[in-house]
Design a protein around this motif. Sequence first.
Motif, PDB file in Angstrom:
ATOM      1  N   ALA A  16       0.849  -1.191   0.000  1.00 14.77           N
ATOM      2  CA  ALA A  16       0.000   0.000   0.000  1.00 14.77           C
ATOM      3  C   ALA A  16       0.884   1.240   0.000  1.00 14.77           C
ATOM      4  O   ALA A  16       0.566   2.247  -0.631  1.00 14.77           O
ATOM      5  CB  ALA A  16      -0.921   0.001   1.211  1.00 14.77           C
ATOM      6  N   SER A  17       2.016   1.167   0.706  1.00 16.19           N
ATOM      7  CA  SER A  17       2.993   2.252   0.713  1.00 16.19           C
ATOM      8  C   SER A  17       4.383   1.655   0.888  1.00 16.19           C
ATOM      9  O   SER A  17       4.538   0.571   1.445  1.00 16.19           O
ATOM     10  CB  SER A  17       2.689   3.247   1.834  1.00 16.19           C
ATOM     11  N   CYS A  18       5.380   2.382   0.392  1.00 13.71           N
ATOM     12  CA  CYS A  18       6.744   1.878   0.485  1.00 13.71           C
ATOM     13  C   CYS A  18       7.722   3.044   0.532  1.00 13.71           C
ATOM     14  O   CYS A  18       7.379   4.180   0.214  1.00 13.71           O
ATOM     15  CB  CYS A  18       7.062   0.962  -0.686  1.00 13.71           C
ATOM     16  N   SER A  19       8.936   2.716   0.919  1.00 19.16           N
ATOM     17  CA  SER A  19      10.016   3.705   0.885  1.00 19.16           C
ATOM     18  C   SER A  19      11.288   2.980   0.477  1.00 19.16           C
ATOM     19  O   SER A  19      11.597   1.906   1.011  1.00 19.16           O
ATOM     20  CB  SER A  19      10.179   4.393   2.241  1.00 19.16           C
ATOM     21  N   GLY A  20      11.976   3.545  -0.484  1.00 18.24           N
ATOM     22  CA  GLY A  20      13.210   2.925  -0.953  1.00 18.24           C
ATOM     23  C   GLY A  20      13.009   1.546  -1.556  1.00 18.24           C
ATOM     24  O   GLY A  20      13.920   0.739  -1.542  1.00 18.24           O
ATOM     25  N   GLY A  21      11.842   1.260  -2.056  1.00 22.67           N
ATOM     26  CA  GLY A  21      11.565  -0.036  -2.675  1.00 22.67           C
ATOM     27  C   GLY A  21      11.136  -1.117  -1.709  1.00 22.67           C
ATOM     28  O   GLY A  21      10.874  -2.239  -2.095  1.00 22.67           O
ATOM     29  N   GLU A  22      11.066  -0.789  -0.413  1.00 27.26           N
ATOM     30  CA  GLU A  22      10.641  -1.771   0.589  1.00 27.26           C
ATOM     31  C   GLU A  22       9.267  -1.392   1.120  1.00 27.26           C
ATOM     32  O   GLU A  22       8.979  -0.221   1.359  1.00 27.26           O
ATOM     33  CB  GLU A  22      11.654  -1.828   1.731  1.00 27.26           C
ATOM     34  N   CYS A  23       8.427  -2.394   1.336  1.00 29.48           N
ATOM     35  CA  CYS A  23       7.057  -2.162   1.801  1.00 29.48           C
ATOM     36  C   CYS A  23       7.030  -1.614   3.225  1.00 29.48           C
ATOM     37  O   CYS A  23       7.756  -2.094   4.094  1.00 29.48           O
ATOM     38  CB  CYS A  23       6.262  -3.463   1.766  1.00 29.48           C
ATOM     39  N   ASP A  24       6.181  -0.602   3.422  1.00 28.64           N
ATOM     40  CA  ASP A  24       5.911  -0.087   4.766  1.00 28.64           C
ATOM     41  C   ASP A  24       4.589  -0.650   5.282  1.00 28.64           C
ATOM     42  O   ASP A  24       4.462  -0.974   6.452  1.00 28.64           O
ATOM     43  CB  ASP A  24       5.845   1.446   4.775  1.00 28.64           C
ATOM     44  N   ASP A  25       3.611  -0.739   4.390  1.00 29.75           N
ATOM     45  CA  ASP A  25       2.278  -1.269   4.692  1.00 29.75           C
ATOM     46  C   ASP A  25       1.803  -2.094   3.515  1.00 29.75           C
ATOM     47  O   ASP A  25       2.141  -1.802   2.363  1.00 29.75           O
ATOM     48  CB  ASP A  25       1.266  -0.135   4.936  1.00 29.75           C
ATOM     49  N   CYS A  26       0.989  -3.119   3.803  1.00 32.96           N
ATOM     50  CA  CYS A  26       0.448  -3.967   2.743  1.00 32.96           C
ATOM     51  C   CYS A  26      -0.958  -3.516   2.365  1.00 32.96           C
ATOM     52  O   CYS A  26      -1.690  -2.951   3.177  1.00 32.96           O
ATOM     53  CB  CYS A  26       0.413  -5.423   3.198  1.00 32.96           C
ATOM     54  N   SER A  27      -1.324  -3.816   1.146  1.00 33.24           N
ATOM     55  CA  SER A  27      -2.690  -3.565   0.674  1.00 33.24           C
ATOM     56  C   SER A  27      -3.637  -4.507   1.413  1.00 33.24           C
ATOM     57  O   SER A  27      -3.202  -5.534   1.956  1.00 33.24           O
ATOM     58  CB  SER A  27      -2.777  -3.835  -0.830  1.00 33.24           C
ATOM     59  N   PRO A  28      -4.948  -4.195   1.426  1.00 36.25           N
ATOM     60  CA  PRO A  28      -5.904  -5.104   2.068  1.00 36.25           C
ATOM     61  C   PRO A  28      -5.795  -6.524   1.477  1.00 36.25           C
ATOM     62  O   PRO A  28      -5.552  -6.686   0.282  1.00 36.25           O
ATOM     63  CB  PRO A  28      -7.261  -4.477   1.750  1.00 36.25           C
TER      64      PRO A  28
END
Length: 186
Positions: A16-28
Amino acid sequence: MFISGEDCIPCPTGCASCSGGECDDCSPAWFMFEEEDGTDVCLTHCPVTFRNNNVTNTCDPCAVANCKLCQEEEDGPCDNCIDEYYFDEDTNTCNECIPNCKNCVDDQSCSLCYPAYYFLDDPISCVQDCGDGYRINGLVCQACTDPLCVNCDTNKNICEQCPVGTHFINGANGCSPCEDHCDFCQ
């Protein structure tokens, strides 16, 4: 999406969101999982030994150690243990099978020994050599019919070799002890 230099780059699949190519949060309906290298990824289903946590959208370890497939509840029971373990419903644990056994239902059985091992029922074990008095029949050590017989390779009912101190009984396919103080007899 995240910005790399002047480029706007899409997040990895399921993020759902990421920084530097790594996931911060997943989509539902996706679950955050930390890989061995420490990278967070989003998966549609958690890998073996982990459960889908629908509250936090994370992959949490199964509550039962050595559990391969567990239910989604936090303290949910184990549905299947990893190889070399069986599930004990009384203690809600995955316990070890006998040595060299891949699959079992308790500590007194083995439904599948590892390759190059054969199941021996007395004593219960997985062995590489069945030993005297047995023959290999598929994946199982099968006892010769005559308890004195050393070798019955082709048929458990036909003794092919008798031990020292016994002799072969023609027509009976078995061994008989020699008379007292005699090592060889006919």
